[in-house]
Design a protein around this motif. Structure first.
Motif, short mmCIF file in Angstrom:
data_model
loop_
_atom_site.label_atom_id
_atom_site.label_comp_id
_atom_site.label_asym_id
_atom_site.label_seq_id
_atom_site.Cartn_x
_atom_site.Cartn_y
_atom_site.Cartn_z
N UNK A 1 -3.34 53.08 -8.50
CA UNK A 1 -2.17 53.47 -7.69
C UNK A 1 -1.25 54.44 -8.42
N UNK A 2 -1.46 54.62 -9.72
CA UNK A 2 -0.67 55.59 -10.46
C UNK A 2 0.22 55.03 -11.55
N UNK A 3 0.11 53.75 -11.85
CA UNK A 3 0.91 53.18 -12.95
C UNK A 3 0.46 53.81 -14.27
N UNK A 4 1.42 54.01 -15.14
CA UNK A 4 1.13 54.59 -16.46
C UNK A 4 0.41 53.57 -17.35
N UNK A 5 0.82 52.30 -17.24
CA UNK A 5 0.23 51.25 -18.07
C UNK A 5 0.46 49.90 -17.40
N UNK A 6 -0.27 48.90 -17.88
CA UNK A 6 -0.20 47.54 -17.34
C UNK A 6 -0.13 46.58 -18.53
N UNK A 7 0.98 45.86 -18.64
CA UNK A 7 1.16 44.91 -19.73
C UNK A 7 1.37 43.52 -19.13
N UNK A 8 0.96 42.50 -19.87
CA UNK A 8 1.09 41.14 -19.36
C UNK A 8 2.11 40.34 -20.17
N UNK B 1 6.92 45.12 -29.67
CA UNK B 1 6.44 46.41 -30.17
C UNK B 1 5.47 47.07 -29.19
N UNK B 2 4.71 46.28 -28.46
CA UNK B 2 3.78 46.85 -27.47
C UNK B 2 4.56 47.50 -26.32
N UNK B 3 5.60 46.86 -25.88
CA UNK B 3 6.44 47.44 -24.82
C UNK B 3 7.08 48.73 -25.31
N UNK B 4 7.66 48.70 -26.50
CA UNK B 4 8.33 49.88 -27.03
C UNK B 4 7.37 51.04 -27.25
N UNK B 5 6.19 50.76 -27.78
CA UNK B 5 5.20 51.83 -27.99
C UNK B 5 4.72 52.41 -26.66
N UNK B 6 4.49 51.55 -25.69
CA UNK B 6 4.04 52.01 -24.37
C UNK B 6 5.11 52.85 -23.69
N UNK B 7 6.37 52.41 -23.75
CA UNK B 7 7.45 53.18 -23.14
C UNK B 7 7.69 54.50 -23.87
N UNK B 8 7.60 54.48 -25.18
CA UNK B 8 7.76 55.72 -25.96
C UNK B 8 6.73 56.74 -25.52
N UNK B 9 5.50 56.28 -25.38
CA UNK B 9 4.41 57.18 -24.95
C UNK B 9 4.63 57.64 -23.52
N UNK B 10 5.10 56.74 -22.66
CA UNK B 10 5.33 57.10 -21.24
C UNK B 10 6.46 58.13 -21.11
N UNK B 11 7.54 57.94 -21.85
CA UNK B 11 8.67 58.85 -21.78
C UNK B 11 8.29 60.24 -22.31
N UNK B 12 7.45 60.27 -23.32
CA UNK B 12 7.06 61.54 -23.94
C UNK B 12 5.86 62.22 -23.28
N UNK B 13 5.30 61.58 -22.25
CA UNK B 13 4.11 62.19 -21.62
C UNK B 13 4.49 63.20 -20.55
#
Length: 168
Positions: A143-150, A156-168
């Motif tokens: 559907x277009x989500x950048x990532x899926x976390x549980x 640190x996983x949330x922060x790394x994923x968001x950092x990558x999402x913001x910079x993409x």
């Protein structure tokens, strides 16, 4: 005869209930005069803004604390409908952290709306949910989500994923 114990006081100096010792103190980022390009932004306009969408007040507050400590500006919405209204008001958002199970407009419905709206379709959305990966992860990514976390999640996983999402 019972004596009531006085309630503990939260102070900033040495008390075991201080906000700093409990990890609840969020200092304002400060500028270092040496290199203006390398400084931590201090105003909301200079920092990436994350919209946290979750029906759990506790979850929103916990995620907001984590994100603010990492230097993000944070906005909150209690469900997809409130998030939609927030975005339609023209509020700047760099990325969205969204739960799936919420009342009124759930995370899947919100993601579908977002990706169909020309003004918002490029905003990265990180789904954060207690739902198993095997059922919803392929669907949300399709559907277009950048990532899926549980949940439970690692900070640190949330922060790394968001950092990558913001910079993409």
């Amino acid at each position: 005869r019972r004596h009531a114990r006085p309630p503990p006081r939260a102070t900033t100096t040495g008390d075991r209930l201080s906000t700093e010792r409990l990890g609840l103190f969020v200092p304002e980022p400060t500028r270092k005069p040496a290199d203006p390009a390398a400084t931590t932004p201090t105003s909301t306009a200079e920092r990436p803004t994350i919209l946290v969408v979750d029906d759990s007040l506790t979850e929103r507050q916990t995620l907001s604390l984590i994100l603010r400590r990492a230097g993000y500006a944070v906005r909150q919405a209690k469900d997809g409908l409130e998030a939609m209204e927030f975005l339609q008001q023209g509020q700047p958002v760099s990325a969205i952290l969204c739960d799936i199970e919420m009342p009124r407009l759930n995370g899947l419905e919100f993601l579908s709306w977002l990706k169909q709206a020309p003004r918002f379709r490029d905003r990265p959305v990180v789904m954060l949910t207690s739902r198993r990966r095997d059922k919803f992860q392929p669907l949300t990514l399709e559907m277009g989500a950048h990532a899926y976390l549980t949940k439970p999640y690692l900070e640190q996983e949330i922060l790394a994923t968001l950092r990558e999402a913001v910079n993409s």
